[in-house]
Design a protein around this motif. Sequence first.
Motif, PDB file in Angstrom:
ATOM      1  N   LYS A 162      25.506   9.585  72.111  1.00 21.47           N
ATOM      2  CA  LYS A 162      26.067   8.331  72.611  1.00 21.47           C
ATOM      3  C   LYS A 162      27.484   8.192  72.063  1.00 21.47           C
ATOM      4  CE  LYS A 162      21.995   5.603  73.402  1.00 21.47           C
ATOM      5  NZ  LYS A 162      21.085   4.606  72.868  1.00 21.47           N
ATOM      6  N   THR A 163      28.376   7.630  72.881  1.00 24.47           N
ATOM      7  CA  THR A 163      29.780   7.549  72.497  1.00 24.47           C
ATOM      8  C   THR A 163      29.976   6.753  71.200  1.00 24.47           C
ATOM      9  OG1 THR A 163      30.413   7.740  74.786  1.00 24.47           O
ATOM     10  CG2 THR A 163      32.069   6.832  73.305  1.00 24.47           C
ATOM     11  N   ASP A 164      29.256   5.652  71.042  1.00 21.04           N
ATOM     12  CA  ASP A 164      29.477   4.854  69.822  1.00 21.04           C
ATOM     13  C   ASP A 164      29.060   5.641  68.580  1.00 21.04           C
ATOM     14  OD1 ASP A 164      26.808   4.666  70.383  1.00 21.04           O
ATOM     15  OD2 ASP A 164      26.680   2.484  70.260  1.00 21.04           O
ATOM     16  N   LYS A 165      28.041   6.468  68.737  1.00 20.96           N
ATOM     17  CA  LYS A 165      27.612   7.305  67.614  1.00 20.96           C
ATOM     18  C   LYS A 165      28.702   8.335  67.269  1.00 20.96           C
ATOM     19  CE  LYS A 165      24.185   9.378  65.071  1.00 20.96           C
ATOM     20  NZ  LYS A 165      24.921  10.514  64.600  1.00 20.96           N
ATOM     21  N   ILE A 166      29.218   8.997  68.314  1.00 20.16           N
ATOM     22  CA  ILE A 166      30.252  10.021  68.095  1.00 20.16           C
ATOM     23  C   ILE A 166      31.469   9.437  67.391  1.00 20.16           C
ATOM     24  CG2 ILE A 166      31.931  11.540  69.298  1.00 20.16           C
ATOM     25  CD1 ILE A 166      29.379  12.826  69.783  1.00 20.16           C
ATOM     26  N   PHE A 167      31.848   8.208  67.768  1.00 25.45           N
ATOM     27  CA  PHE A 167      33.082   7.652  67.220  1.00 25.45           C
ATOM     28  C   PHE A 167      32.898   6.859  65.924  1.00 25.45           C
ATOM     29  CE2 PHE A 167      34.538   8.973  71.308  1.00 25.45           C
ATOM     30  CZ  PHE A 167      35.853   9.347  71.066  1.00 25.45           C
ATOM     31  N   THR A 168      31.652   6.597  65.512  1.00 24.77           N
ATOM     32  CA  THR A 168      31.471   5.942  64.205  1.00 24.77           C
ATOM     33  C   THR A 168      30.857   6.912  63.207  1.00 24.77           C
ATOM     34  OG1 THR A 168      29.350   5.019  64.901  1.00 24.77           O
ATOM     35  CG2 THR A 168      31.279   3.597  65.107  1.00 24.77           C
ATOM     36  N   THR A 169      29.770   7.563  63.583  1.00 24.93           N
ATOM     37  CA  THR A 169      29.098   8.452  62.648  1.00 24.93           C
ATOM     38  C   THR A 169      28.696   9.762  63.320  1.00 24.93           C
ATOM     39  OG1 THR A 169      27.052   7.271  63.170  1.00 24.93           O
ATOM     40  CG2 THR A 169      28.161   6.636  61.157  1.00 24.93           C
ATOM     41  N   PRO A 170      29.692  10.609  63.616  1.00 26.70           N
ATOM     42  CA  PRO A 170      29.354  11.904  64.229  1.00 26.70           C
ATOM     43  C   PRO A 170      28.515  12.749  63.269  1.00 26.70           C
ATOM     44  CG  PRO A 170      31.655  11.864  63.534  1.00 26.70           C
ATOM     45  CD  PRO A 170      31.127  10.480  63.333  1.00 26.70           C
ATOM     46  N   SER A 171      27.637  13.601  63.823  1.00 33.44           N
ATOM     47  CA  SER A 171      26.757  14.394  62.955  1.00 33.44           C
ATOM     48  C   SER A 171      27.459  15.624  62.395  1.00 33.44           C
ATOM     49  CB  SER A 171      25.529  14.875  63.717  1.00 33.44           C
ATOM     50  OG  SER A 171      25.066  13.887  64.570  1.00 33.44           O
ATOM     51  N   LYS A 172      28.416  16.165  63.166  1.00 34.25           N
ATOM     52  CA  LYS A 172      29.035  17.417  62.722  1.00 34.25           C
ATOM     53  C   LYS A 172      30.410  17.172  62.124  1.00 34.25           C
ATOM     54  CE  LYS A 172      25.832  20.198  64.538  1.00 34.25           C
ATOM     55  NZ  LYS A 172      25.724  20.445  65.977  1.00 34.25           N
ATOM     56  N   LYS A 173      30.709  17.943  61.117  1.00 43.51           N
ATOM     57  CA  LYS A 173      32.004  17.852  60.439  1.00 43.51           C
ATOM     58  C   LYS A 173      33.160  18.171  61.404  1.00 43.51           C
ATOM     59  CE  LYS A 173      34.467  17.791  56.464  1.00 43.51           C
ATOM     60  NZ  LYS A 173      35.751  17.553  57.082  1.00 43.51           N
ATOM     61  N   VAL A 174      32.940  19.188  62.258  1.00 45.16           N
ATOM     62  CA  VAL A 174      34.006  19.601  63.189  1.00 45.16           C
ATOM     63  C   VAL A 174      34.347  18.461  64.146  1.00 45.16           C
ATOM     64  CG1 VAL A 174      34.771  21.563  64.565  1.00 45.16           C
ATOM     65  CG2 VAL A 174      32.611  21.705  63.325  1.00 45.16           C
ATOM     66  N   THR A 175      33.308  17.777  64.622  1.00 48.02           N
ATOM     67  CA  THR A 175      33.542  16.660  65.533  1.00 48.02           C
ATOM     68  C   THR A 175      34.385  15.612  64.820  1.00 48.02           C
ATOM     69  OG1 THR A 175      31.277  17.035  66.276  1.00 48.02           O
ATOM     70  CG2 THR A 175      32.391  15.095  67.126  1.00 48.02           C
ATOM     71  N   GLU A 176      33.986  15.318  63.593  1.00 42.08           N
ATOM     72  CA  GLU A 176      34.709  14.315  62.814  1.00 42.08           C
ATOM     73  C   GLU A 176      36.172  14.716  62.624  1.00 42.08           C
ATOM     74  OE1 GLU A 176      33.047  11.447  60.370  1.00 42.08           O
ATOM     75  OE2 GLU A 176      33.642  12.511  58.587  1.00 42.08           O
ATOM     76  N   ASP A 177      36.387  15.980  62.259  1.00 44.56           N
ATOM     77  CA  ASP A 177      37.753  16.449  62.073  1.00 44.56           C
ATOM     78  C   ASP A 177      38.571  16.330  63.343  1.00 44.56           C
ATOM     79  OD1 ASP A 177      37.233  16.994  59.481  1.00 44.56           O
ATOM     80  OD2 ASP A 177      37.061  19.165  59.698  1.00 44.56           O
ATOM     81  N   TYR A 178      37.930  16.588  64.486  1.00 46.62           N
ATOM     82  CA  TYR A 178      38.671  16.503  65.745  1.00 46.62           C
ATOM     83  C   TYR A 178      38.999  15.058  66.086  1.00 46.62           C
ATOM     84  CZ  TYR A 178      40.097  16.950  70.569  1.00 46.62           C
ATOM     85  OH  TYR A 178      40.800  16.868  71.742  1.00 46.62           O
ATOM     86  N   ILE A 179      38.004  14.170  66.029  1.00 47.91           N
ATOM     87  CA  ILE A 179      38.291  12.804  66.494  1.00 47.91           C
ATOM     88  C   ILE A 179      39.119  12.003  65.488  1.00 47.91           C
ATOM     89  CG2 ILE A 179      36.315  12.637  68.069  1.00 47.91           C
ATOM     90  CD1 ILE A 179      35.001  10.860  66.048  1.00 47.91           C
ATOM     91  N   THR A 180      39.193  12.466  64.254  1.00 49.99           N
ATOM     92  CA  THR A 180      40.054  11.757  63.307  1.00 49.99           C
ATOM     93  C   THR A 180      41.425  12.423  63.222  1.00 49.99           C
ATOM     94  OG1 THR A 180      39.174  13.036  61.465  1.00 49.99           O
ATOM     95  CG2 THR A 180      38.166  10.892  61.865  1.00 49.99           C
ATOM     96  N   GLY A 181      41.643  13.470  64.035  1.00 51.96           N
ATOM     97  CA  GLY A 181      42.960  14.104  64.086  1.00 51.96           C
ATOM     98  C   GLY A 181      43.259  14.988  62.886  1.00 51.96           C
ATOM     99  N   ARG A 182      42.193  15.475  62.206  1.00 55.56           N
ATOM    100  CA  ARG A 182      42.427  16.345  61.053  1.00 55.56           C
ATOM    101  C   ARG A 182      42.482  17.813  61.462  1.00 55.56           C
ATOM    102  NH1 ARG A 182      39.263  12.440  58.613  1.00 55.56           N
ATOM    103  NH2 ARG A 182      40.179  11.568  56.745  1.00 55.56           N
TER     104      ARG A 182
END
Lengths: 272, 220
Positions: free
Chosen positions: A250-270
Amino acid sequence: MVIEIQNSKFKIKNEKEEKIEKDIRISIRDLNIWYANTRAVKDVSLDIEKNKVTAIIGPSGCGKSTLIRAVNRMNDIIPGVKVKGEILLDGENIYDEDVDVVTIRRMVGMVFQRSNPFPKSIFENVAYGLKINGFLRKKEIAERIEQSLKDAALWDEVKDRLGDSALDLSGGQQQRLCIARALAVEPEVVLFDEPCSALDPVATARIEELIQELKEKYTIVIVTHNMQQAARISDFCAFLMLGELIEFDKTDKIFTTPSKKVTEDYITGRFG
Amino acid sequence: MERHFDEELSGLKSQLLKMSALVEEAISRSVKALVERKAELVEEVIKSDEVINMLEIEIDELCLKLLALYQPAAVDLRFVCSAMKINNELERIGDQAVNIAERAREVIKEPLLKPLIDIPRMGLLAQKMVKDAIDALVNKDDALAGDVCRRDDEVDSLNNQIFRELLTYMIEDPKTITRAVELILVGRHLERIADHATNISEDVIYFLKGKNIKHHLEDQ
């Protein structure tokens, strides 16, 4: 989370425990796509829900456009493309040999990055798909055109000048005209491949509002470079990298608490 | 990749650290004012609360700016939102320290009711909880944050102990009621400080793990 009051105690049920009846319109199964020797999409499996907006995000070259184009077999026209796996539309594999590609493309409409109206009148642009699909009665065509232009939120701006050239419209209007053209043949699914990347913020906002309205009637899949856009308009979000589906939720999950580190790095611009 | 945003985030972090240091100092001074019967410390605590209040507004504005300009997502979003809540908790702790100082001002006008042993202990515990909660935030230490949450019980039981003891004083001699009630309130204020520190730790765990442990939802 659902909270129900029972014996004056709060009982909290987890959403996951509830039985969710998903209404799947498109089911992508173990999809692999090659451009000659390069594998652009790798073992992607993904269920797309009916009447929802599913966004596909990922860095350039991650295969998101290739993936969305596979859903109405637009890749067929590119030489050297090989597709393995299945894409089930309402349970039927669109890559089966006896499937008529024209029918698939009528059921699955597409809107591209650059608005591409035909150098014809506004009316003729929307009527085109109807005519090649055998609609001949003038009254019926006129009704369909009005409805499509209304659905694309363009009717009020063009109703008095349907005979004018489509090329006289503004960029945002042209893009909405292309949406109307896609809607005219009453598809079930509408694919958007970066529909706003050539538009200004106001025109972008209109298209985003429109997509939200369209999901009541259609199933929407959108590829976007703009993560905030994916966050604003989608219900589900798929993150692709180097052809692999990294995370789908779900989009809200991806943008608040993504499960994968890579996803987090991508959406936070790291990234990078 | 180094992001400009990271500099902004570490700026926010150091503002929170600054606020926390002021708040810890306020707790320590307010309890000291009571125990060592120093009226000048009462005024210091009240004065420093003005700084804490100003800092709260500054941090709030900084968080809003970061949300508006950077539209952070995932862990960054959780950090900025947690920072806003923690900021608020710290300000409330500052207010509780002022309350303790004001109680101290009254108590030290009267003769000593009893030697104060549990209150300074409670003060140290509460102060350490605040410090550790903020350290957990800065060092991304979710184990420490969890530990702070567990320590809340210790403070609660000290508070109950103080209350029971002072109750016996009041029953034996109603003339002690005014002074005893002041001390009971001090216990209550310290207990509230520990609660705020617990809230901070819960926010820290949400920031680090994306998991909401408030109100023991996990256990249900």
